[in-house]
Design an enzyme around this catalytic site. Structure first.
Site, PDB file in Angstrom:
ATOM      1  CB  CYS A  28       1.138   5.043 -22.023  1.00  0.00           C
ATOM      2  SG  CYS A  28       0.128   3.391 -22.121  1.00  0.00           S
ATOM      3  NE  ARG A  56       3.586   8.355 -17.985  1.00  0.00           N
ATOM      4  CZ  ARG A  56       2.627   8.486 -17.171  1.00  0.00           C
ATOM      5  NH1 ARG A  56       3.263   9.298 -15.976  1.00  0.00           N
ATOM      6  NH2 ARG A  56       1.433   8.548 -17.130  1.00  0.00           N
ATOM      7  CD1 TRP A 103       1.109  -0.894 -17.293  1.00  0.00           C
ATOM      8  CD2 TRP A 103       3.295  -1.612 -17.476  1.00  0.00           C
ATOM      9  NE1 TRP A 103       1.251  -1.982 -16.292  1.00  0.00           N
ATOM     10  CE2 TRP A 103       2.661  -2.457 -16.432  1.00  0.00           C
ATOM     11  CE3 TRP A 103       4.410  -1.924 -17.586  1.00  0.00           C
ATOM     12  CZ2 TRP A 103       3.350  -3.156 -15.585  1.00  0.00           C
ATOM     13  CZ3 TRP A 103       5.361  -2.834 -16.970  1.00  0.00           C
ATOM     14  CH2 TRP A 103       4.790  -3.382 -15.774  1.00  0.00           C
ATOM     15  CG  ASN A 129      -1.210   7.621 -20.449  1.00  0.00           C
ATOM     16  OD1 ASN A 129      -1.556   6.489 -19.878  1.00  0.00           O
ATOM     17  ND2 ASN A 129      -0.943   8.407 -19.655  1.00  0.00           N
ATOM     18  N   GLY A 130      -4.426   5.875 -21.614  1.00  0.00           N
ATOM     19  CA  GLY A 130      -5.543   6.201 -20.617  1.00  0.00           C
ATOM     20  C   GLY A 130      -6.648   4.788 -21.165  1.00  0.00           C
ATOM     21  CD  GLU A 511       2.005  -5.695   1.955  1.00  0.00           C
ATOM     22  OE1 GLU A 511       2.592  -6.811   1.939  1.00  0.00           O
ATOM     23  OE2 GLU A 511       2.216  -4.629   1.324  1.00  0.00           O
ATOM     24  CE  LYS A 515       5.750  -4.172   1.571  1.00  0.00           C
ATOM     25  NZ  LYS A 515       5.012  -4.658   0.127  1.00  0.00           N
ATOM     26  CD  GLU A 518       9.129  -6.363   1.270  1.00  0.00           C
ATOM     27  OE1 GLU A 518       8.087  -6.070   0.879  1.00  0.00           O
ATOM     28  OE2 GLU A 518       9.717  -6.980   0.697  1.00  0.00           O
ATOM     29  CG  HIS A 534      -2.596 -20.868  21.252  1.00  0.00           C
ATOM     30  ND1 HIS A 534      -2.979 -21.959  22.153  1.00  0.00           N
ATOM     31  CD2 HIS A 534      -3.655 -20.329  20.818  1.00  0.00           C
ATOM     32  CE1 HIS A 534      -4.293 -21.802  22.228  1.00  0.00           C
ATOM     33  NE2 HIS A 534      -4.788 -20.768  21.435  1.00  0.00           N
ATOM     34  CE  LYS A 637       8.141  -4.245  -8.149  1.00  0.00           C
ATOM     35  NZ  LYS A 637       7.379  -3.747  -6.701  1.00  0.00           N
TER      36      LYS A 637
HETATM   37  O1  M6R Z   1       6.006 -10.522  -8.549  1.00  0.00           O
HETATM   38  P1  M6R Z   1       5.145 -11.131  -7.662  1.00  0.00           P
HETATM   39  O2  M6R Z   1       4.156 -10.570  -7.119  1.00  0.00           O
HETATM   40  O3  M6R Z   1       4.916 -12.619  -7.881  1.00  0.00           O
HETATM   41  O4  M6R Z   1       6.394 -11.276  -6.419  1.00  0.00           O
HETATM   42  C1  M6R Z   1       6.118 -11.906  -5.206  1.00  0.00           C
HETATM   43  C2  M6R Z   1       6.975 -11.515  -4.179  1.00  0.00           C
HETATM   44  O5  M6R Z   1       8.257 -11.828  -4.321  1.00  0.00           O
HETATM   45  C3  M6R Z   1       6.729 -10.021  -3.763  1.00  0.00           C
HETATM   46  O6  M6R Z   1       5.578  -9.600  -3.354  1.00  0.00           O
HETATM   47  C4  M6R Z   1       7.546  -9.537  -2.555  1.00  0.00           C
HETATM   48  O7  M6R Z   1       7.208 -10.142  -1.276  1.00  0.00           O
HETATM   49  C5  M6R Z   1       7.800  -7.944  -2.382  1.00  0.00           C
HETATM   50  N1  M6R Z   1       9.162  -7.659  -2.262  1.00  0.00           N
HETATM   51  C6  M6R Z   1       6.777  -7.600  -1.318  1.00  0.00           C
HETATM   52  O8  M6R Z   1       7.026  -6.076  -1.139  1.00  0.00           O
END
Ligand code: M6R
Length: 642
Positions: A28, A56, A103, A129-130, A511, A515, A518, A534, A637
């Site tokens: 927070c 935050r 938050w 905050n905590g 993952e 990463k 992207e 395969h 996001k």
């Molecule tokens: O908000 P969410 O976790 O549901 O989002 C899912 C995906 O859109 C998200 O994880 C996306 O793959 C990210 N860009 C990964 O870094």
């Protein structure tokens, strides 16, 4: 007379106040001002400072202003700018005050859970905050002694504890000190008293607390420097177990336990606001993503504190189901792969993992007594919401979710929720959210094992200790991030990558590849290592980078064969191995060494330690390629379209 202004009683989440659980907070923003000046708009300055802290947290907010012996509180769920549209905060009057942007991690973000919180007499206001871990016990005792609580938060015990000491004639300063002695958990607090206009009090343990000073004139208390940066550049950081009295331009610091004073030595802040927002523990990061990677160890630590009743409700719902599915998108889906593996491995039900966008097509019908585990950072991903609603509304499935945003849509369609402790994630590419999702699902796996008795109790405790150690392991990895940086720079220009693994580590491979793709725009594909021969192996030629995620678990010996296959065809082998590894190390061109213990407990908890270096590597590759890792092209996001 005190005015307590409760602005609106219904919640923006649509959840009735009566349905509330408790309201814990982990990340927070808090900001207070104590000043001699009478010519400045104090409430407006507090509101502006809070807005600079919204990175935050931003699900609810509030201000308390002291005005001639009274305290007025205005607080509400929602973002500061929306709430203050008609000047609700800016119009507050008073000589000193403080505010909070919240938050929520447990309990929905609704008006009454917003900060500040008051004692029964409306004389003491607190922002926090905590997490106060022993708040239930304290609340029970305080209630029995006649205190009335107006929120479901852990925080509210603090003003009531202070009130008790004040009633005994103890000074404001000593009453705060007394109250703190009762608290276990983490806190950064600012406390003000309506009848003590000369100073306000701050204290901290584990949660950040900084102080800004204009000598002889004003003191600021904030959970982070950006709050006061346009107002002063002289700052102090409070240490754990310290308390400070903030006068009008003067600070007194002392240790809560020993009472020993410390002479304040302010330093000059050189950062811009943007840089300060991207700073952590005094270190300035170029990008939010890098800062957030450095938050991972503490976020895992926070995640380990899932409240027992939440965990039990979640685990029991999963155990009671006859068919269990787990669903999500992107990175969250890879967390599902790790979670599903752990739950089944520790004796829980077999779980079918389905991408949320494929969910309804893969399941034209669902059997009775089904349960869907949904994982999402935002809680607003349209495909995940659709899968959850489909299962729930059409087939009466139970929904258990692991979500980072309290009050988000997915939490509202869920029977049980575990809130992840990642806090706001500013970088589009998920990293700390992933690490907390996997940690949360692992905790569920261990709890199911305990409840079902599939693993001896003593062993569950050892796995739990090993999971706790991932905090240290990820810290160690960060200390050596320069080695990962070097490797990232060596590989950053390569066009294609394979990421291969078996079992639990397949999640890490997926993952790691996502990463890199992207944020660094390298083409990277993840495969189950056994599957690579395969088809994918056709692409291997001299210098083709193949990343192996290779913890020394039950898959290790079989993985060696896959490493040999790739090496024999000229692939450049990059392996993520345990620090004590020898065999795969000898076969590799590059290794990332993960400092885990050489025992079955640590090895079983490898999911986060072995993915974390790959997230770091992707970040450094992106930076080396002069890209913006916080806002990669074409990505959002939160994907709220199907
Ligand atoms: O908000 P969410 O976790 O549901 O989002 C899912 C995906 O859109 C998200 O994880 C996306 O793959 C990210 N860009 C990964 O870094």
């Amino acid at each position: 007379m005190i005015r307590f202004s409760k602005v609106r009683s219904e919640s923006f989440t649509g959840i009735d106040d009566n349905d509330l659980e408790r309201g814990f907070l982990i990340m927070c923003g808090i900001f207070g001002i104590m000043t001699k000046r009478t010519d400045i708009p104090i409430a407006k300055l507090i509101r502006e400072g809070l807005q600079r802290l919204e990175y935050r947290g931003y699900d609810s907010c509030g201000l308390a202003m002291a005005n001639n012996g009274t305290i007025e509180v205005r607080k509400k769920a929602g973002k500061i700018a929306d709430i203050n549209k008609d000047g609700l905060f800016d119009s507050m009057q008073g000589q000193y005050g403080m505010g909070h942007t919240r938050w929520a991690t447990h309990g929905p973000p609704i008006d009454k859970n917003s900060h500040p919180h008051l004692d029964c007499k409306n004389k003491v206001a607190v922002v926090h905050n905590g997490i106060i871990e022993n708040y239930q016990q304290l609340r029970k005792e305080l209630t029995a002694r006649g205190h009335t609580f107006r929120s479901d938060t852990d925080t509210e015990v603090i003003p009531h504890l202070i009130e008790e000491s004040l009633a005994k004639g103890i000074s404001f300063k000593d009453s705060v000190r007394e109250a703190i002695k009762y608290l276990t958990g983490a806190y950064g607090i600012v406390v003000m008293h309506a009848d003590t206009p000369d100073f306000m009090i701050v204290a901290r343990k584990e949660s950040p607390l900084t102080i800004g000073i204009v000598p002889g004139e004003t003191c600021f208390a904030a959970s982070d420097i950006p709050a006061f940066l346009p107002l002063t550049r002289q700052a102090l950081i409070l240490d754990d177990d310290e308390m400070a009295l903030l006068y009008k331009g003067k600070v007194e610091i002392f240790n809560v336990i020993t009472g020993k004073p410390r002479t304040p030595k302010p330093f000059q802040v050189q950062w811009s606001i943007d840089a300060a927002q991207k700073s952590l523990d005094g270190v300035e990061y170029k990008w939010f993503m890098h800062k957030e990677l450095h938050e991972v160890p503490r976020k895992i630590k926070d995640q380990l504190r899932v409240p027992q009743e939440q965990l039990d409700a979640f685990a029991k719902t999963v155990m009671a189901a006859e068919h269990v599915y787990i669903t999500a998108a992107g990175t969250a889906f890879y967390a599902c792969l790790a979670g599903k593996f752990q739950i089944t491995k520790f004796g829980g039900p077999y779980i079918e993992a389905l991408l949320c966008s494929e969910f309804r097509d893969a399941l034209p019908t669902m059997p009775p007594k089904s349960c869907v585990i949904a994982v999402s950072q935002s809680g607003e991903t349209a495909d995940t919401i659709e899968a959850v609603r489909y299962a729930r509304e059409k087939f009466g499935a139970k929904v258990c979710s692991v979500v980072n945003v309290q009050g988000s849509s997915i939490t509202r369609y869920s029977d049980n929720v575990i809130i992840t402790a990642a806090g706001p994630e500013m970088a589009v590419a998920s990293q700390k959210a992933y690490c907390t999702q996997v940690t949360a699902l692992t905790i569920v796996a261990l709890r199911i094992a305990e409840l079902k008795g599939t693993v001896p109790k003593a062993d569950v405790a050892k796995y739990r200790v090993a999971l706790e150690k991932t905090v240290d392991v990820t810290n160690e990895i960060l200390k050596n991030e320069d080695k990962i940086k070097q490797l990232a720079e060596t590989l950053a220009k390569k066009q294609n990558f394979y990421f291969l693994a078996r079992g639990l580590s397949l999640a890490a491979a997926c993952e790691g590849a996502l990463k890199l793709k992207e944020i660094s725009y390298n083409h990277a594909e993840a495969y189950a290592a056994g599957e690579s021969k395969h088809g994918p192996i056709a692409l291997i030629e001299k210098g083709f980078p193949v990343v192996f995620v290779a913890p020394p678990d039950e898959t290790y010996d079989r993985l060696i064969g896959n490493v040999q296959e790739m090496k024999a065809r000229g692939g450049t082998i990059i392996s993520v191995v345990a620090e004590f590894d020898t065999k795969i190390t000898e076969m590799s061109d590059y290794t990332i060494r993960v400092p885990i213990d050489n025992d079955k407990y640590a090895i079983a908890m490898s999911a986060v330690p072995f993915v974390f270096p790959l997230q770091i590597m992707a970040y450094f590759a992106s930076d080396f390629n002069k890209l913006d890792p916080d806002k990669p092209r074409n990505l959002a996001k939160s994907v709220t379209v199907k």
